[in-house]
Write a protein that holds these residues in place. Structure first.
Motif, PDB file in Angstrom:
ATOM      1  N   CYS A  44      12.405  -1.978   3.489  1.00  0.00           N
ATOM      2  CA  CYS A  44      12.041  -1.803   4.904  1.00  0.00           C
ATOM      3  C   CYS A  44      10.967  -0.726   5.062  1.00  0.00           C
ATOM      4  CB  CYS A  44      13.277  -1.427   5.723  1.00  0.00           C
ATOM      5  SG  CYS A  44      14.563  -2.700   5.760  1.00  0.00           S
ATOM      6  N   VAL A  45      11.069   0.331   4.254  1.00  0.00           N
ATOM      7  CA  VAL A  45      10.063   1.403   4.292  1.00  0.00           C
ATOM      8  C   VAL A  45       8.678   0.859   3.954  1.00  0.00           C
ATOM      9  CG1 VAL A  45       9.301   3.546   3.166  1.00  0.00           C
ATOM     10  CG2 VAL A  45      11.717   3.237   3.760  1.00  0.00           C
ATOM     11  N   TYR A  46       8.592   0.073   2.876  1.00  0.00           N
ATOM     12  CA  TYR A  46       7.300  -0.465   2.445  1.00  0.00           C
ATOM     13  C   TYR A  46       6.737  -1.469   3.451  1.00  0.00           C
ATOM     14  CZ  TYR A  46       8.357   1.689  -2.057  1.00  0.00           C
ATOM     15  OH  TYR A  46       8.642   2.587  -3.047  1.00  0.00           O
ATOM     16  N   VAL A  47       7.614  -2.235   4.086  1.00  0.00           N
ATOM     17  CA  VAL A  47       7.152  -3.191   5.104  1.00  0.00           C
ATOM     18  C   VAL A  47       6.538  -2.437   6.293  1.00  0.00           C
ATOM     19  CG1 VAL A  47       7.908  -4.881   6.810  1.00  0.00           C
ATOM     20  CG2 VAL A  47       8.725  -5.054   4.462  1.00  0.00           C
ATOM     21  N   ILE A  48       7.211  -1.383   6.758  1.00  0.00           N
ATOM     22  CA  ILE A  48       6.676  -0.587   7.869  1.00  0.00           C
ATOM     23  C   ILE A  48       5.351   0.056   7.483  1.00  0.00           C
ATOM     24  CG2 ILE A  48       7.090   1.437   9.337  1.00  0.00           C
ATOM     25  CD1 ILE A  48      10.098   0.806   9.113  1.00  0.00           C
ATOM     26  N   LEU A  49       5.271   0.566   6.254  1.00  0.00           N
ATOM     27  CA  LEU A  49       4.023   1.186   5.782  1.00  0.00           C
ATOM     28  C   LEU A  49       2.889   0.165   5.720  1.00  0.00           C
ATOM     29  CD1 LEU A  49       5.421   3.451   2.923  1.00  0.00           C
ATOM     30  CD2 LEU A  49       4.366   4.240   5.047  1.00  0.00           C
ATOM     31  N   ALA A  50       3.197  -1.046   5.231  1.00  0.00           N
ATOM     32  CA  ALA A  50       2.169  -2.087   5.126  1.00  0.00           C
ATOM     33  C   ALA A  50       1.665  -2.505   6.508  1.00  0.00           C
ATOM     34  CB  ALA A  50       2.721  -3.294   4.375  1.00  0.00           C
ATOM     35  N   ILE A  51       2.587  -2.680   7.453  1.00  0.00           N
ATOM     36  CA  ILE A  51       2.190  -3.068   8.820  1.00  0.00           C
ATOM     37  C   ILE A  51       1.343  -1.964   9.452  1.00  0.00           C
ATOM     38  CG2 ILE A  51       3.027  -3.604  11.135  1.00  0.00           C
ATOM     39  CD1 ILE A  51       5.568  -4.755   9.807  1.00  0.00           C
ATOM     40  N   SER A  52       1.794  -0.725   9.305  1.00  0.00           N
ATOM     41  CA  SER A  52       1.079   0.388   9.944  1.00  0.00           C
ATOM     42  C   SER A  52      -0.302   0.592   9.333  1.00  0.00           C
ATOM     43  CB  SER A  52       1.907   1.674   9.846  1.00  0.00           C
ATOM     44  OG  SER A  52       2.159   2.019   8.493  1.00  0.00           O
ATOM     45  N   LEU A  53      -0.432   0.465   8.007  1.00  0.00           N
ATOM     46  CA  LEU A  53      -1.749   0.619   7.383  1.00  0.00           C
ATOM     47  C   LEU A  53      -2.678  -0.527   7.785  1.00  0.00           C
ATOM     48  CD1 LEU A  53      -3.591   2.233   5.532  1.00  0.00           C
ATOM     49  CD2 LEU A  53      -2.713   0.922   3.595  1.00  0.00           C
ATOM     50  N   ASN A  54      -2.106  -1.702   8.044  1.00  0.00           N
ATOM     51  CA  ASN A  54      -2.920  -2.843   8.459  1.00  0.00           C
ATOM     52  C   ASN A  54      -3.587  -2.585   9.813  1.00  0.00           C
ATOM     53  OD1 ASN A  54      -4.070  -5.386   8.212  1.00  0.00           O
ATOM     54  ND2 ASN A  54      -2.149  -6.390   7.779  1.00  0.00           N
ATOM     55  N   ILE A  55      -2.993  -1.704  10.621  1.00  0.00           N
ATOM     56  CA  ILE A  55      -3.627  -1.342  11.895  1.00  0.00           C
ATOM     57  C   ILE A  55      -4.958  -0.654  11.618  1.00  0.00           C
ATOM     58  CG2 ILE A  55      -3.417   0.073  13.978  1.00  0.00           C
ATOM     59  CD1 ILE A  55      -0.384  -0.283  13.792  1.00  0.00           C
TER      60      ILE A  55
END
Length: 352
Positions: A44-55
Motif C-alpha cells: 500500500c505504501v508503494y502504491v501511494i508513492l507511485a500515484i503521488s509521484l505520477n502527479i
C-alpha cells in the motif's frame, strides 16, 4: 468522453476493492504465507508513492528524484508525534489519524519550501536538485537527536549526552543513526487500502478538475499556457505540494508498520526514489491505474521469484526490460491498437 473517463476511474477503484477482498479472504482462510502477509502494508505504501509521484512526473511533466525525501519527512514527523503523545492519547486510531495529518502537513510544507526555488528549473537540473534534497534530508535525520523531559523538548546534532536532559524524566525520541524506536504499530492492510482509495479519489478528481487541466496544459506547452493567463508558478507548486503531501502519508503508514525506524539508504535513499520512478514509468506516465498495477507487480515479483536464489534479480531485470519494450515501443503500440481495434469490430458485429 466523460462516460469513458468515468468508466476508467470506476474500474480502477473496482480493481483495488476486489484485490482487497481477495487478500482478506486468503488471510481469513490461512492461505497467505507470513512473507506475503508482511508485504501487504509496504504494498500500500508503494502504491501511494507511485500515484503521488505520477502527479509530478506524469501530470505536471517534471522529473523529480527526491520523492523518498518527502516520504522520510512524513515518516519521521508522524512517528515522532506518535512517540511524543503516546501516553496522552491512548486510542490508537485517533493517534494514527493525527500522525497522518502531521506527516502530510510537514511533507507539504517541505514541498512548498523546496518547490519555490526548484520548480524554476527544468529537466535534468530539476532532477539533480530534488535528488540532492532527498539525500540531505536522509543525512540530517541520521545526525538528529531529539529528547524530552520536564523542561520540554531538546534538539542536538551531536549525541544524546549533549541534549542536556533531566536524568529522572528523560526520554530520547530520535537517536541519530538509530532512528526512532517504540513507534506504535497502528498501521494495517485495511488502513493502507483506505489511504490508497483516498489518494486515488484526490488524484483523479485533481486530474479531471479545472486545476488539473491547467497543470496538464503547462506540461504540454508552457508558453501557450502562460499566454492564456495560467499562473505557471502557482499550478506547478500546487501539484508538487500535493505530491509531497501524499508521499508524507505513505511515510507515516510505513513508519507505523515498523518497530524501529531508521534513515537507511535502502529506506529513504536514492534507490528508493528510482524504484518509485520505475513504477510510474512502467505503469505509464499520467496513467494512475497503470501506476497502481506496476507498483503491485514489481513489489511482489522479487518475492515470488525468491526460490530461484541467484537468478531472481536476473529474471526481475529481464521482466522490467520486457515490460518497458511492450509498453513503449512503437511496434508494440501499433500491435495493441490493431488487436484492440479487431476485438472492437468483432464485438460490434456480434451485437448487431
Amino acid at each position: 468522453m466523460a462516460k469513458k473517463i468515468f468508466n476508467k476511474d470506476t474500474s480502477t477503484f473496482f480493481i483495488v476493492i476486489i484485490a482487497y477482498l481477495a487478500v482478506e479472504l486468503l488471510l481469513k482462510t490461512g492461505n497467505l504465507s507470513s512473507l506475503m502477509t508482511g508485504l501487504l502494508v509496504p504494498l500500500c505504501v508503494y502504491v501511494i508513492l507511485a500515484i503521488s509521484l505520477n502527479i509530478t512526473v506524469g501530470i505536471l511533466g517534471e522529473l523529480s528524484l527526491g520523492h523518498a525525501g518527502f516520504m522520510c519527512v512524513g515518516a519521521f514527523s508522524g512517528a515522532f508525534f506518535s512517540r511524543l503523545v503516546g501516553d496522552s492519547i491512548a486510542f490508537g486510531g485517533l493517534r494514527f489519524f493525527l500522525a497522518i495529518l502531521i506527516g502530510a502537513l510537514t511533507a507539504a510544507v517541505f514541498g512548498v519550501i523546496i518547490g519555490i526555488p526548484v520548480l524554476r528549473l527544468k529537466g535534468d537540473y530539476l532532477a539533480i536538485v530534488t535528488l540532492a534534497f532527498g539525500e540531505i534530508i536522509k543525512n540530517i535525520m541520521n545526525v538528529l537527536y531529539v529528547g524530552k523531559d520536564v523542561n520540554g523538548i531538546h534538539i542536538s546534532f551531536k549525541d544524546t549526552t549533549s541534549l542536556g536532559l533531566d536524568p529522572d524524566t528523560a526520554d530520547v525520541l530520535i537517536k541519530g543513526a538509530q532512528g526512532i524506536t517504540g513507534t506504535p504499530k497502528d498501521s494495517n492492510f485495511t488502513i493502507g487500502v483506505i489511504l490508497v482509495i483516498i489518494t486515488l479519489i484526490v488524484t483523479l478528481n485533481l486530474i479531471h478538475s479545472r486545476t488539473g487541466r491547467a497543470i496538464m496544459a503547462i506540461r504540454d506547452n508552457r508558453i501557450a499556457a502562460e499566454s492564456i493567463g495560467i499562473n505557471i508558478t502557482k499550478y506547478k507548486l500546487l501539484a508538487f505540494t500535493i505530491s509531497a503531501a501524499f508521499a508524507g502519508v505513505a511515510g507515516v503508514l510505513y513508519a507505523h508498520n515498523l518497530a524501529s525506524l531508521t534513515a537507511l539508504p535502502k529506506n529513504f535513499g536514492y534507490n528508493m526514489s528510482i524504484m518509485i520512478l520505475v513504477f510510474v514509468v512502467l505503469g505509464g506516465m499520467g496513467n494512475i491505474r497503470g501506476s497502481v498495477i506496476a507498483a503491485v507487480i514489481l513489489t511482489l515479483l522479487p518475492e515470488l521469484l525468491r526460490g530461484l536464489n541467484e537468478y531472481r534479480m536476473l529474471i526481475y531485470s529481464l521482466v522490467l526490460i520486457a515490460v518497458m519494450l511492450l509498453s513503449w515501443s512503437p511496434a508494440a503500440k501499433t500491435f495493441r491498437e490493431r488487436y484492440l481495434g479487431f476485438l472492437t469490430k468483432n464485438r460490434k458485429k456480434e451485437v448487431s
